[in-house]
Write a protein that holds these residues in place. Structure first.
Motif, PDB file in Angstrom:
ATOM      1  N   ASN A 136      56.078  48.018  23.480  1.00  0.00           N
ATOM      2  CA  ASN A 136      54.627  47.298  23.439  1.00  0.00           C
ATOM      3  C   ASN A 136      53.411  48.069  23.400  1.00  0.00           C
ATOM      4  O   ASN A 136      52.693  47.532  23.889  1.00  0.00           O
ATOM      5  CB  ASN A 136      54.708  46.072  24.518  1.00  0.00           C
ATOM      6  CG  ASN A 136      53.865  45.194  24.033  1.00  0.00           C
ATOM      7  OD1 ASN A 136      53.452  44.739  22.856  1.00  0.00           O
ATOM      8  ND2 ASN A 136      53.195  44.570  25.132  1.00  0.00           N
TER       9      ASN A 136
ATOM     10  N   ASN B 222      47.497  50.339  26.990  1.00  0.00           N
ATOM     11  CA  ASN B 222      48.355  49.664  28.094  1.00  0.00           C
ATOM     12  C   ASN B 222      48.853  51.203  28.563  1.00  0.00           C
ATOM     13  O   ASN B 222      50.166  51.316  28.518  1.00  0.00           O
ATOM     14  CB  ASN B 222      49.402  48.695  27.593  1.00  0.00           C
ATOM     15  CG  ASN B 222      49.901  48.873  26.300  1.00  0.00           C
ATOM     16  OD1 ASN B 222      49.670  50.071  25.709  1.00  0.00           O
ATOM     17  ND2 ASN B 222      50.461  47.930  25.768  1.00  0.00           N
TER      18      ASN B 222
ATOM     19  N   ARG C 203      53.027  48.318  19.152  1.00  0.00           N
ATOM     20  CA  ARG C 203      52.071  47.734  18.542  1.00  0.00           C
ATOM     21  C   ARG C 203      50.770  48.788  18.373  1.00  0.00           C
ATOM     22  O   ARG C 203      49.595  48.372  18.486  1.00  0.00           O
ATOM     23  CB  ARG C 203      51.260  46.687  19.428  1.00  0.00           C
ATOM     24  CG  ARG C 203      52.298  45.347  19.189  1.00  0.00           C
ATOM     25  CD  ARG C 203      52.243  44.492  20.548  1.00  0.00           C
ATOM     26  NE  ARG C 203      50.844  44.245  21.078  1.00  0.00           N
ATOM     27  CZ  ARG C 203      50.173  43.194  20.810  1.00  0.00           C
ATOM     28  NH1 ARG C 203      50.841  42.156  20.396  1.00  0.00           N
ATOM     29  NH2 ARG C 203      48.818  42.797  21.262  1.00  0.00           N
TER      30      ARG C 203
ATOM     31  N   THR D 296      50.289  49.724  22.771  1.00  0.00           N
ATOM     32  CA  THR D 296      49.122  49.262  21.856  1.00  0.00           C
ATOM     33  C   THR D 296      47.900  50.331  21.911  1.00  0.00           C
ATOM     34  O   THR D 296      47.576  50.820  22.995  1.00  0.00           O
ATOM     35  CB  THR D 296      48.462  48.160  22.407  1.00  0.00           C
ATOM     36  OG1 THR D 296      49.711  47.112  22.760  1.00  0.00           O
ATOM     37  CG2 THR D 296      47.738  47.168  21.425  1.00  0.00           C
TER      38      THR D 296
HETATM   39  C1  LIG Z   1      52.022  43.314  24.852  1.00  0.00           C
HETATM   40  O1  LIG Z   1      50.691  44.045  25.216  1.00  0.00           O
HETATM   41  C2  LIG Z   1      49.749  42.972  24.994  1.00  0.00           C
HETATM   42  C3  LIG Z   1      48.323  43.820  25.457  1.00  0.00           C
HETATM   43  O2  LIG Z   1      48.426  45.089  25.057  1.00  0.00           O
HETATM   44  C4  LIG Z   1      49.830  41.574  25.780  1.00  0.00           C
HETATM   45  O3  LIG Z   1      48.914  40.817  25.395  1.00  0.00           O
HETATM   46  C5  LIG Z   1      51.130  41.368  25.506  1.00  0.00           C
HETATM   47  O4  LIG Z   1      51.626  40.074  26.336  1.00  0.00           O
HETATM   48  C6  LIG Z   1      52.373  42.384  25.598  1.00  0.00           C
HETATM   49  N1  LIG Z   1      53.808  41.644  25.200  1.00  0.00           N
HETATM   50  C7  LIG Z   1      54.770  41.714  25.974  1.00  0.00           C
HETATM   51  C8  LIG Z   1      56.050  40.946  25.286  1.00  0.00           C
HETATM   52  O5  LIG Z   1      54.655  42.249  27.027  1.00  0.00           O
END
Ligand SMILES: *[C@@H]1O[C@H](CO)[C@@H](O)[C@H](O)[C@H]1NC(C)=O
Ligand SMILES: *[C@@H]1O[C@H](CO)[C@@H](O)[C@H](O)[C@H]1NC(C)=O
Ligand SMILES: *[C@@H]1O[C@H](CO)[C@@H](O)[C@H](O)[C@H]1NC(C)=O
Ligand SMILES: *[C@@H]1O[C@H](CO)[C@@H](O)[C@H](O)[C@H]1NC(C)=O
Ligand SMILES: *[C@@H]1O[C@H](CO)[C@@H](O)[C@H](O)[C@H]1NC(C)=O
Length: 950
Positions: free
Chosen positions: A81, A43, A105, A83
């Motif tokens: 968040n 992301n 993550r 990833t």
């Molecule tokens: C965090 O990122 C993941 C994908 O990388 C996504 O599926 C998830 O909804 C995101 N969570 C938030 C709280 O934004």
């Protein structure tokens, strides 16, 4: 140029030139790594950085990025968040000092952090990293805080162990790695990481015991709870030596043994969790009395009575207590038998069976009772019992038979067992009992065949000095510090590394360091008529003495004869009616001036010991021959400054009690007289022994004695800084303020300049400059701001004096070595130069050199330019204590701290000193009249005040 204008000019120069902020674009390699990082993410849009090119350190810099001199210095991107992985060449961000990536993550393997020598803070917790390379910790020499919690590291390869390279992070204070798959034992080297104050390793697969090396560790938070698999085991004895602990979580392991008797030494402890272990034995009274916020003892095998806990929250369910309610005592038979179990280290089969409050109820294994329901027999032959026999068994007067043959019991038979008059049989055959056997009045002959120490003549083996254990088998001595503390320094960390702030400060302190010789130059001219404070005389009292009654021996005001006063409060007991005595808050140390006149022959010149900062010190002799030192303010010249100091000294001395700090014996305030009375320290000041031993015809101090003195001073200062009820700063630590007793153990004196350290985080206070040149910390000299770290600096200088036998400041030395601290810094890391600098009277061998290098290193550490880089005194104690230990065998000095028995009332102590006191060496401190800097450079303080605008 006057000192003040010179200073002002220099200060301005340094303050006005900020670190060079060039406009160069970001280091290309740093840019490359940031881009790789972003591109690798699932992301990347969460990092609003350009897809290509750009200038992360530009103006403005990229979001989440902070730079210093065109290098990436911080990445602060927590909780976004993010990833994806971190690039494997991440450690090429070589100027990185602060990394905040927690709560994302991030996944994949953690890259090596090897060589990130600037990295101070790294938060990588709460991510999904799946492995950590074994060289991750190599060269992280600036690391102060590291969090790796909640990452599933190396799970597929059976977990990981803390690599020993973590030891190289000598500044590390906070390390947490909860739920991060640690396996194996806790490494011993954790005990050597002296800066560590927080260690959270909960929820791993750790095994083995708490390392012995954590003895006296400075940890404040230790979480080892909820290990999986084998779990942590062994006793918890070592924790009671870790005095600064405030939070101790040991729950969810298989710890055994009992709660250490001296657990009450943990005066800062607030949160203590032992839930779900295999802890046996009685709950020590001390634990019941601790004012904890939270205490959890559930699910152990604790026995005996439940104390009335003073903790705010406590629970103790599912143990083997004799009663179900707190404060209800057990039957005396139960207590006697639990004492017996304690001597035998609580064998688990007996612990399981000896549970209730009735040994005669039929459930107690190996116990038989008579028809009256009294215990008549202990019948435990061949029970694999080891340990010793407890004297508490003597309280079971109804015992007829004790059968303990065929075990592995050692030690002697307690002498009070002879009071068991009903005893008909004592079978101790086939054990390891040592002589002498007590004589039973009723002629009972114990059966002792098969005890090899008792075979043959009793005399032959009577040297075995195995007295039976009375306690829980816990033979650990209590730690040295028994005083209470509520002022342990709380954790630093936040906002510490914002570079633009740090740099100018570093500039100023560096400037200060350079300035010191200039100060020295300016003030050398002034010394002339000054004399530094003379040695003082003290009266120590036991700091742990809860009884506040102070006994003072004073001479009767007219006859000079001795009487003992027992003070208990504020009431005046000035029965003489001579003069008018005022009770200050010290309360009960008041002595009439007339008494002091008598004992000093009316302050006769021949009784003068020396001149102090505000008066003359006289030797006084009580009628029984006991010597005291009487510090009298110069008549007529009682400036308000001196008065303040006088009262400061009384106030401080009445609060501070420690065996390595002088304390007040008494005082007088009558009319214009202000007088303090101290114990007489027969060997006088350390400076005399270091610098003037020849002219006094004395032996030079051996290396062992110097080490001991260093440790004593460190302990005294540590107490002053952190262990007393409040934190104190001495401000004038130097070798002429360190006094020696006849056994050459040291005490720190002269608290006239002590200021209470301010409470709260920022422990620095701007004060009027005081102190002594040569020992003065640079930041104190320049800014007037004082912290405990200024004392640490002075301590470092004293260490240098102990090593070299050179005075802190001596204008008879060549220019470059006049100022000892500056010169020592240049030579300390060069083995040859260091060897050449060592006091020639010390016979330096290889093994001495090892400890000499360690002291040299400590001295350097203590005199670091930046106060924050200096250790605290606790660290110095930790470095010195093992060295002193090691050096014990090399000298035949008594190990005992022989001078004073602190458990005696004062009048008896005074007698003890009298006996211990030998020759009467002069108190005069030649150093001070020769070349030292004036103790209170008034002119300097004033001029400083003016430049500083205060
Ligand atoms: C965090 O990122 C993941 C994908 O990388 C996504 O599926 C998830 O909804 C995101 N969570 C938030 C709280 O934004
Ligand atoms: C973790 O596992 C990786 C890959 O299996 C291995 O190379 C590494 O040495 C392990 N880490 C530690 C600290 O043992
Ligand atoms: C830790 O112990 C648990 C329980 O025994 C086990 O399931 C797990 O595999 C262990 N983890 C590691 C990394 O050894
Ligand atoms: C005493 O016996 C117990 C149980 O047999 C054993 O675990 C322990 O190591 C022994 N202790 C000593 C000092 O021999
Ligand atoms: C035996 O000695 C213990 C420990 O010193 C003491 O508590 C106990 O009261 C003594 N018992 C008798 C009967 O003297």
């Amino acid at each position: 140029m006057t000192p003040s204008t010179l200073l002002t000019t220099l200060l301005f120069l340094f303050l006005l030139s900020p670190p060079s902020l060039t406009n160069a674009v970001t280091d290309p390699n740093d840019l490359k790594i940031l881009q790789q990082f972003r591109k690798g993410l699932d992301n990347p849009e969460l990092l609003p950085w350009p897809d290509q090119g750009g200038d992360p350190c530009g103006n403005p810099p990229w979001k989440y990025i902070f730079c210093l001199n065109s290098r990436v210095n911080q990445i602060q991107a927590k909780g976004l968040n993010l990833t994806g992985p971190l690039p494997q060449n991440f450690n090429q961000l070589s100027m990185l000092s602060n990394l905040g990536l927690q709560n994302n993550r991030l996944n994949g393997p953690l890259p090596s952090f090897k060589g990130l020598s600037k990295l101070q803070f790294a938060f990588l917790d709460n991510n999904d990293f799946d492995s950590i390379p074994s060289d991750f910790f190599d060269g992280l020499e600036s690391l102060e805080a590291l969090a790796l919690d909640h990452n599933n590291l190396n799970a597929t390869t059976g977990g990981w162990r803390l690599p020993s390279s973590l030891q190289g992070s000598t500044q590390l204070t906070n390390f947490s790695c909860m739920s991060c798959n640690l396996v194996g034992p806790l490494p011993e080297f954790l005990g050597e990481m002296n800066s560590l104050s927080l260690l959270k390793l909960s929820n791993n697969n750790l095994t083995g015991e708490i390392p012995r090396s954590l003895n006296r560790s400075a940890l404040q938070v230790l979480w080892l709870n909820n290990q999986q698999g084998e779990r942590l085991s062994g006793t918890i004895d070592v924790v009671s030596t870790m005095v600064p602990l405030s939070s101790l979580w040991l729950h969810g392991n298989v710890f055994t043994g009992s709660i250490p008797e001296n657990i009450g030494d943990l005066v800062s402890l607030k949160d203590f969790d032992l839930n779900g272990n295999r802890i046996v034995g009685l709950v020590p009274d001390a634990l019941g009395n601790m004012q904890l916020d939270n205490l959890d003892l559930n699910n152990n095998m604790l026995m005996g009575p439940i104390p009335n806990f003073k903790a705010s929250k406590f629970s103790y369910d599912n143990n083997d207590f004799c009663q179900s309610k707190p404060g209800v005592p057990c039957a005396f038979e139960v207590m006697a038998l639990l004492g017996f179990l304690s001597g035998l280290n609580y064998p688990s089969n007996l612990v399981d069976s000896w549970k209730d409050n009735d040994p005669c109820g039929g459930n107690w294994l190996g116990i038989k009772c008579d028809v009256n329901g009294k215990v008549s027999m202990i019948n435990l032959p061949k029970f694999k019992l080891n340990g010793t026999l407890s004297p508490s068994v003597a309280n079971l007067g109804s015992l007829v038979e004790i059968r303990l043959g065929g075990n592995n019991i050692s030690g002697g038979v307690p002498s009070n067992w002879t009071s068991l008059t009903s005893l008909k049989l004592l079978d101790l055959s086939d054990n390891n009992i040592s002589p002498p056997l007590p004589e039973f009045r009723n002629g009972l002959k114990p059966v002792v065949v098969g005890n090899h120490l008792l075979d043959g003549s009793p005399e032959a083996s009577s040297s075995g000095n195995n007295s039976p254990s009375t306690g829980s088998g816990n033979a650990e001595p209590a730690p040295a510090h028994s005083s209470s503390s509520d002022s342990y320094e709380t954790k630093k960390s936040k906002g510490k590394s914002l570079a633009p702030i740090v740099a100018p400060i570093a500039g100023v302190t560096a400037a200060a360091f350079l300035l010191i010789p200039l100060y020295a130059y300016c003030f050398r001219r002034r010394k002339g008529g000054f004399q530094a404070p003379a040695s003082l005389v003290i009266h120590p009292r036991d700091p742990s003495d809860s009884d506040n009654n102070v006994k003072i021996v004073v001479a009767n005001n007219t006859t000079g004869s001795i009487s003992t006063l027992t003070g208990s409060g504020s009431g005046s007991r000035n029965s003489s009616g001579i003069g008018e005595s005022h009770v200050i808050e010290a309360g009960n140390l008041k002595i009439s001036v007339q008494v002091l006149r008598n004992v000093t022959k009316n302050f006769a010149p021949e009784n003068e010991l020396g001149h102090g900062g505000f008066g003359v010190v006289y030797k006084g002799e009580l009628a029984d021959g006991t010597n005291i030192a009487v510090k009298r303010m110069e008549a007529g010249v009682i400036s308000s400054k001196a008065l303040d100091e006088f009262q400061a000294e009384i106030a401080v001395l009445s609060k501070v009690r420690h065996r390595h700090l002088v304390s007040l014996l008494g005082y007088s305030i009558e009319g214009n007289e202000r007088i303090l009375v101290y114990e007489y320290m027969p060997q006088g000041a350390l400076s005399k022994h270091l610098f003037h031993w020849k002219s006094f015809g004395m032996e030079p101090l051996s290396w062992k004695r110097r080490l001991n003195i260093a440790l004593d001073v460190a302990r005294g200062m540590e107490y002053l800084h952190t262990l007393a009820h409040q934190s104190f700063i001495h401000r004038d630590l130097k070798s002429s303020n360190i006094l020696l007793a006849d056994d050459f153990r040291a005490k720190v004196s002269d608290f006239g300049l002590v200021k209470l350290a301010p409470e709260g985080e920022e422990k620095s206070v701007v004060t009027r400059l005081a102190g002594t040149f040569g020992y003065l910390a640079p930041e104190y000299a320049v800014t007037g701001k004082i912290t405990t770290k200024a004392d640490v600096f002075s301590f470092g200088v004293v260490l240098m004096e102990l090593l070299t036998g050179l005075m802190a400041l001596d204008d008879d030395r060549p220019e470059e070595s006049q100022y000892l601290a500056a010169w020592f810094w240049h030579i300390k890391s060069d083995k040859k130069k260091l060897m050449a600098a060592i006091d020639p009277v010390l016979d330096v061998k290889e093994e001495t050199f090892e400890s000499i290098s360690m002291i040299a290193e400590l001295a350097g550490h203590c005199t670091a330019r930046e106060p924050s880089q200096r250790p605290d005194m606790g660290h110095a104690v930790n470095v010195l204590a093992p060295l002193v230990e090691k050096w014990k065998p090399f000298d035949d000095d008594t190990e005992e701290y022989s001078g004073i028995d602190y458990s005696l009332p004062l009048n008896q102590m005074v007698k003890g000193w009298q006996e211990a006191e030998g020759k009467d060496l002069s108190y005069m401190d030649l150093e001070d009249s020769k070349s030292s800097i004036p103790a209170r450079p008034t002119g300097f303080a004033d001029s400083f005040t003016s430049i500083d605008g205060r």
